[in-house]
Design a protein around this motif. Structure first.
Motif, PDB file in Angstrom:
ATOM      1  N   ILE A  12       0.717  -1.230  -0.012  1.00  0.00           N
ATOM      2  CA  ILE A  12      -0.139   0.095   0.055  1.00  0.00           C
ATOM      3  C   ILE A  12       0.720   1.291   0.096  1.00  0.00           C
ATOM      4  N   ALA A  13       0.445   2.258  -0.535  1.00  0.00           N
ATOM      5  CA  ALA A  13       1.062   3.413  -0.464  1.00  0.00           C
ATOM      6  C   ALA A  13       0.226   4.360   0.392  1.00  0.00           C
ATOM      7  N   SER A  81      -5.732   0.913  -7.790  1.00  0.00           N
ATOM      8  CA  SER A  81      -6.871   1.988  -8.054  1.00  0.00           C
ATOM      9  C   SER A  81      -7.562   2.019  -6.813  1.00  0.00           C
ATOM     10  N   ARG A  82      -7.556   1.353  -5.984  1.00  0.00           N
ATOM     11  CA  ARG A  82      -8.543   1.491  -4.734  1.00  0.00           C
ATOM     12  C   ARG A  82      -7.962   2.459  -3.598  1.00  0.00           C
ATOM     13  N   VAL A  83      -8.711   3.149  -2.950  1.00  0.00           N
ATOM     14  CA  VAL A  83      -8.515   4.322  -2.132  1.00  0.00           C
ATOM     15  C   VAL A  83      -9.120   4.015  -1.011  1.00  0.00           C
ATOM     16  N   PHE A  84      -8.291   4.137   0.157  1.00  0.00           N
ATOM     17  CA  PHE A  84      -8.989   4.019   1.425  1.00  0.00           C
ATOM     18  C   PHE A  84      -8.790   5.353   2.178  1.00  0.00           C
ATOM     19  N   LYS A 104     -12.281   3.530   5.317  1.00  0.00           N
ATOM     20  CA  LYS A 104     -13.465   3.448   4.624  1.00  0.00           C
ATOM     21  C   LYS A 104     -13.136   3.574   3.119  1.00  0.00           C
ATOM     22  N   GLU A 105     -13.604   2.521   2.283  1.00  0.00           N
ATOM     23  CA  GLU A 105     -12.954   2.400   0.879  1.00  0.00           C
ATOM     24  C   GLU A 105     -13.617   3.653   0.177  1.00  0.00           C
ATOM     25  N   GLY A 106     -13.079   4.545  -0.506  1.00  0.00           N
ATOM     26  CA  GLY A 106     -13.431   5.516  -1.145  1.00  0.00           C
ATOM     27  C   GLY A 106     -13.669   5.322  -2.528  1.00  0.00           C
ATOM     28  N   LYS A 107     -13.782   6.426  -3.293  1.00  0.00           N
ATOM     29  CA  LYS A 107     -14.002   6.365  -4.717  1.00  0.00           C
ATOM     30  C   LYS A 107     -12.825   6.687  -5.594  1.00  0.00           C
ATOM     31  N   GLY A 108     -11.843   7.330  -4.840  1.00  0.00           N
ATOM     32  CA  GLY A 108     -10.543   7.657  -5.261  1.00  0.00           C
ATOM     33  C   GLY A 108     -10.601   9.035  -6.026  1.00  0.00           C
ATOM     34  N   PRO A 109      -9.848   9.631  -6.747  1.00  0.00           N
ATOM     35  CA  PRO A 109      -9.524  11.112  -7.180  1.00  0.00           C
ATOM     36  C   PRO A 109     -10.780  11.640  -7.834  1.00  0.00           C
TER      37      PRO A 109
END
Length: 109
Positions: A12-13, A81-84, A104-109
């Motif tokens: 993860i980044a 591509s998944r954003v948390f 919480k899993e978000g939608k990204g940029p």
């Protein structure tokens, strides 16, 4: 209690928002990677809800990494591509060896 190394299988980044000015002078989000770690990702709960006449899904996870790691709720984590989005950070037993991050899993940029 030590972390099982086999469980840390996701790279993860850790990203921090460092806003930049646009040509109009407004601030735009600019997510910059500040760290990278191996992590264990455990889904915790999911739900669907209706807002503005649309169905939305929400999924929470606990992401575990080895410490020490300076991570705060105003940062986010990325796996491909998944954003948390970070909700809370827990330093397990306050030993700076195991960091549990509620996301919480978000939608990204």
């Amino acid at each position: 209690m030590a972390i099982d190394p086999g469980a840390l299988r996701h790279r993860i980044a850790v990203e921090e928002n460092q806003p930049v000015r646009t040509s109009t002078g407004a601030l735009a989000p600019n997510w910059v990677q500040v760290a990278e770690r191996w992590a264990a990702i455990s889904p915790q709960s999911g739900r669907e809800f209706v807002a503005a006449k649309q169905v939305h899904a929400e999924l929470t996870h606990i992401i575990t990494v080895r410490g020490p790691l300076d991570v705060r709720p105003d940062m986010r984590l990325r796996l491909g591509s998944r954003v948390f989005d970070i909700i809370a950070v827990m330093d397990f037993e306050e030993r700076h060896m195991e960091i549990k991050i509620l996301c919480k899993e978000g939608k990204g940029p």
